[in-house]
Scaffold this motif. Structure first.
Motif, short mmCIF file in Angstrom:
data_model
loop_
_atom_site.label_atom_id
_atom_site.label_comp_id
_atom_site.label_asym_id
_atom_site.label_seq_id
_atom_site.Cartn_x
_atom_site.Cartn_y
_atom_site.Cartn_z
N PHE A 295 0.81 -1.23 0.00
CA PHE A 295 0.00 0.00 0.00
C PHE A 295 0.84 1.27 0.00
O PHE A 295 0.33 2.34 -0.32
CB PHE A 295 -0.99 0.00 1.17
CG PHE A 295 -0.51 0.75 2.38
CD1 PHE A 295 0.40 0.19 3.26
CD2 PHE A 295 -0.97 2.04 2.62
CE1 PHE A 295 0.85 0.90 4.36
CE2 PHE A 295 -0.53 2.75 3.73
CZ PHE A 295 0.39 2.18 4.59
N LYS A 296 2.13 1.17 0.34
CA LYS A 296 2.95 2.39 0.38
C LYS A 296 3.04 3.06 -0.99
O LYS A 296 3.29 4.25 -1.09
CB LYS A 296 4.32 2.08 0.95
CG LYS A 296 4.25 1.80 2.45
CD LYS A 296 5.57 1.79 3.14
CE LYS A 296 5.41 1.71 4.64
NZ LYS A 296 4.67 0.50 5.09
N ALA B 258 6.59 -4.83 8.53
CA ALA B 258 6.32 -3.41 8.26
C ALA B 258 5.53 -2.76 9.40
O ALA B 258 5.33 -1.55 9.41
CB ALA B 258 5.57 -3.25 6.94
N MET B 259 5.08 -3.58 10.35
CA MET B 259 4.37 -3.04 11.51
C MET B 259 5.18 -3.19 12.79
O MET B 259 4.68 -2.93 13.88
CB MET B 259 3.02 -3.75 11.67
CG MET B 259 2.06 -3.42 10.53
SD MET B 259 0.76 -4.64 10.31
CE MET B 259 -0.09 -4.50 11.87
N ASP C 38 9.64 -2.40 2.61
CA ASP C 38 8.56 -1.86 1.78
C ASP C 38 8.76 -0.41 1.36
O ASP C 38 8.51 -0.04 0.21
CB ASP C 38 7.22 -1.98 2.52
CG ASP C 38 6.63 -3.37 2.39
OD1 ASP C 38 7.22 -4.20 1.67
OD2 ASP C 38 5.59 -3.63 3.01
N THR D 53 -3.02 -4.42 3.14
CA THR D 53 -1.89 -3.53 2.87
C THR D 53 -0.79 -4.11 1.98
O THR D 53 0.07 -3.38 1.53
CB THR D 53 -1.27 -3.04 4.19
OG1 THR D 53 -1.02 -4.17 5.03
CG2 THR D 53 -2.19 -2.07 4.90
N ALA D 54 -0.78 -5.42 1.78
CA ALA D 54 0.24 -5.98 0.89
C ALA D 54 -0.29 -7.20 0.16
O ALA D 54 -1.18 -7.90 0.66
CB ALA D 54 1.50 -6.35 1.66
N PRO E 184 -4.63 -2.41 9.70
CA PRO E 184 -3.37 -2.88 10.30
C PRO E 184 -2.40 -1.71 10.45
O PRO E 184 -2.15 -0.99 9.48
CB PRO E 184 -2.83 -3.89 9.27
CG PRO E 184 -3.76 -3.91 8.13
CD PRO E 184 -4.83 -2.91 8.33
N THR E 185 -1.88 -1.52 11.64
CA THR E 185 -1.21 -0.26 11.97
C THR E 185 0.23 -0.44 12.46
O THR E 185 0.52 -1.34 13.24
CB THR E 185 -2.02 0.45 13.06
OG1 THR E 185 -3.33 0.71 12.55
CG2 THR E 185 -1.39 1.76 13.46
N GLY E 186 1.11 0.43 11.95
CA GLY E 186 2.49 0.48 12.42
C GLY E 186 2.84 1.88 12.86
O GLY E 186 2.77 2.23 14.03
N ASN E 187 3.16 2.73 11.88
CA ASN E 187 3.54 4.10 12.18
C ASN E 187 2.33 5.05 12.26
O ASN E 187 2.48 6.25 12.32
CB ASN E 187 4.54 4.59 11.13
CG ASN E 187 5.54 5.57 11.71
OD1 ASN E 187 5.74 5.62 12.92
ND2 ASN E 187 6.15 6.35 10.86
N PHE E 188 1.14 4.49 12.20
CA PHE E 188 -0.12 5.21 12.38
C PHE E 188 -0.46 6.17 11.23
O PHE E 188 -1.28 7.08 11.39
CB PHE E 188 -0.13 5.97 13.72
CG PHE E 188 -1.50 6.04 14.36
CD1 PHE E 188 -2.03 4.95 15.04
CD2 PHE E 188 -2.27 7.20 14.28
CE1 PHE E 188 -3.29 5.00 15.62
CE2 PHE E 188 -3.54 7.26 14.85
CZ PHE E 188 -4.04 6.16 15.53
N GLY E 189 0.14 5.97 10.05
CA GLY E 189 -0.15 6.85 8.93
C GLY E 189 -1.46 6.48 8.25
O GLY E 189 -2.36 7.32 8.09
N ASN E 190 -1.58 5.21 7.89
CA ASN E 190 -2.75 4.73 7.17
C ASN E 190 -4.03 4.97 7.99
O ASN E 190 -5.03 5.49 7.49
CB ASN E 190 -2.54 3.24 6.91
CG ASN E 190 -3.40 2.72 5.78
OD1 ASN E 190 -4.17 3.45 5.17
ND2 ASN E 190 -3.27 1.44 5.49
N HIS F 158 0.33 -8.96 7.19
CA HIS F 158 -0.11 -7.66 7.74
C HIS F 158 -1.63 -7.57 7.72
O HIS F 158 -2.27 -7.19 8.69
CB HIS F 158 0.51 -6.50 6.96
CG HIS F 158 2.00 -6.53 6.91
ND1 HIS F 158 2.68 -7.34 6.04
CD2 HIS F 158 2.95 -5.89 7.64
CE1 HIS F 158 3.99 -7.20 6.22
NE2 HIS F 158 4.17 -6.32 7.19
C1 LIG Z 1 3.90 0.30 6.24
C2 LIG Z 1 2.99 -0.86 6.28
C3 LIG Z 1 1.98 -0.99 7.27
C4 LIG Z 1 1.81 0.01 8.38
O1 LIG Z 1 1.26 1.21 7.94
P1 LIG Z 1 1.36 2.54 8.83
O2 LIG Z 1 0.86 3.63 7.98
O3 LIG Z 1 2.84 2.68 9.16
O4 LIG Z 1 0.55 2.32 10.06
C5 LIG Z 1 1.13 -2.10 7.21
N1 LIG Z 1 1.28 -3.05 6.25
C6 LIG Z 1 2.22 -2.97 5.29
C7 LIG Z 1 2.33 -4.05 4.28
C8 LIG Z 1 3.11 -1.88 5.26
O5 LIG Z 1 4.07 -1.81 4.30
#
Ligand SMILES: *Cc1c(COP(=O)(O)O)cnc(C)c1O
Length: 493
Positions: free
Chosen positions: A106-107, A315-316, A140, A420-421, A260-266, A394
């Motif tokens: 998704f990036k 990625a999370m 990613d 997201t992927a 699904p959340t990592g850096n909280f952008g999405n 993810h």
């Molecule tokens: C970056 C990423 C995330 C996390 O997204 P954030 O915007 O950082 O929360 C989730 N899944 C995949 C596959 C990613 O590349």
């Protein structure tokens, strides 16, 4: 429209400024002074637009120092090789597939257009500098940024990745990338070493001055850039309208999103879409074993003092979730002093807490839980066994946490789970989860790609076709202490 900082000291920046700077001078994150709120009549007008027109419409309220033509050009250049799909699994699960772009994650949605924004921003206010973007990646971001910045005028991109910390697919995507303005270097060390190296370069005033004298200003493309965040708002609108078009909900009815959340952008982009008037009920925040954000949403205390876990959803894997700062700003009623205090506390002690009213605000919009690796593996298998649908690890975190949400709340509101992927990007984990490890023990990832495709009858996505046959263009490996030297050389021309 101008942009200020979550920490309140920096104000009055244009969209161009905010995009080129990335981070506000006071250390905070850029936010627009207002959000444009659509009423239901306007929403129904937006609902008939194609993706590009919708993107132009939304951007026009924020990129106000761009002309209409410039916005249109950015969108046209960015969203040619892309698609956003809403797949209905068994008439019950609605999955927003955001991985039909050039790197199958998704990036791409944001990193295809950020370079276009930057390129136009460079033409504003008589800027004469060139931009050198430096990025450390665990996989990613690097490949998506390389695709996005390829041959963009006035901008160079350098990617550092850990020599032994990315998957074979991710590495191959990066080292075969063509483009006269790109450089990819492996760092002897792990992701932290690469990231620390890049941060040290940014923090070295003398070095950035030296680059300035050569006409280069150093910048980053990470997910706190407002030019990455804004494009992510668009697909939440688009997904809602698709839900209406498919007849899953009637126009105006609220839906949930599970992200699904990592850096909280999405997920922050989802909240911003709600803020702009999109009918959204709950936003379900799904984290993996690095569950610092879900702990925070349930307890009111953000505590990064814990062991970093390397999981199958890399990625999370994150302990400092940067974009959360923007949410805190909103949830405290735009209290920039209180945001500053929290961020200072996070930096010095690794922890901060919010008060009850902030917690109440968060609970109004969000619900959060996490998926362990076992949950994640089980979910990949059960979704495939039950519905014949493949999900990546993810996305699986999102599916599992959505299940937990339904069990815990009984909420039957129609929900979109964000994917997201592509499952083929993490083919070993997906294949092992469904079919066990035995068949693929002796295979490399390219062989597993074909194995997974044959076993499941799913086509290999176009970005991976013949990837193994592409020529390696970047084979430089450097010591972590020599990263600055590499940048110096990269910016010598
Ligand atoms: C970056 C990423 C995330 C996390 O997204 P954030 O915007 O950082 O929360 C989730 N899944 C995949 C596959 C990613 O590349």
């Amino acid at each position: 429209m101008t942009f200020g900082s979550t920490r309140g000291m920096s104000k009055g920046y244009s969209f161009s400024d905010a995009v080129l700077r990335g981070i506000a001078p006071d250390g905070g994150l850029f936010i627009p002074d207002d959000f444009y709120v659509y009423d239901s009549f306007q929403l129904s007008e937006l609902s008939t637009m194609d993706y590009k027109s919708l993107a132009c419409e939304i951007f026009s309220h924020y990129a106000t120092d761009f002309t209409k033509e410039e916005i249109q050009r950015c969108v046209d250049n960015a969203y040619t090789n892309m698609d956003v799909k809403l797949t209905s699994v068994n008439g019950y699960l609605n999955v927003l597939e955001l991985w039909h772009g050039p790197t199958a994650a998704f990036k791409d949605m944001a990193l295809q257009i950020l370079p276009e924004f930057m390129s136009v921003a460079l033409t504003k206010n008589n800027r004469h500098e060139k931009i050198a973007i430096l990025t450390a990646t665990s996989g990613d971001t690097g490949s998506a940024a390389l695709k996005g910045f390829k041959d963009v005028p006035g901008i160079k991109l350098m990617v550092f990745y850990p020599a032994h910390g990315v998957s074979q697919m991710q590495k191959q995507q990066m080292v075969t990338q063509e483009g006269s303005n790109l450089k990819v270097v492996a760092v002897e060390g792990n992701f932290d070493d690469a990231q620390t190296g890049v941060k040290n370069i940014f923090a070295n005033y003398e070095f950035s001055q030296r680059m300035m004298e050569r006409g280069y200003s150093l910048s980053s493309a990470n997910s706190i850039n407002i030019g990455r965040l804004l494009p992510q708002v668009v697909y939440y609108f688009y997904a809602y309208f698709l839900m209406c078009k498919k007849g899953v909900v009637s126009f105006g009815t609220k839906i949930n999103f599970a992200v699904p959340t990592g850096n909280f952008g999405n997920i922050l982009a989802c909240y911003y879409a709600k803020k702009c008037g999109l009918p959204i009920n709950k936003i379900i925040c799904a984290t993996n074993d690095n569950n610092v954000v879900s702990d925070f949403m349930n307890s009111g205390t953000y505590d990064a003092n814990r062991k970093f876990m390397e999981t199958i959803s890399p990625a999370m894997d994150i302990l400092i979730s940067s974009n959360l700062e923007r949410l805190l700003y909103d949830m405290t009623g735009s209290n920039s002093q209180s945001v500053t205090d929290m961020m200072v506390s996070l930096k010095s002690k690794g922890v901060y807490s919010v008060d009850k009213s902030t917690m109440d605000n968060i609970s109004t919009h969000f619900w959060s839980s996490y998926a362990t690796q076992e949950d994640c593996i089980r979910t990949i298998k059960s979704v495939y066994d039950r519905y014949g649908y493949l999900i990546d690890p993810h996305t699986s975190v999102g599916f599992d946490v959505y299940d937990k949400y339904v069990i815990s709340t009984g909420d039957t509101t129609k929900t979109v789970t964000v994917s997201t992927a592509s499952p083929f990007k993490f083919n070993k984990t997906v294949s092992d989860s469904i079919f066990g490890e035995k068949d693929t023990e002796q295979m490399n990832e390219f062989e597993i790609l074909k194995y997974l495709s044959t076993k499941t009858g799913n086509q290999i996505p176009w970005p991976f076709k013949d990837l193994d046959k592409k020529k390696v263009l970047h084979n430089k490996v450097c010591n972590k202490n020599d990263m600055m030297k590499e940048v110096d050389e990269f910016c010598s021309k």
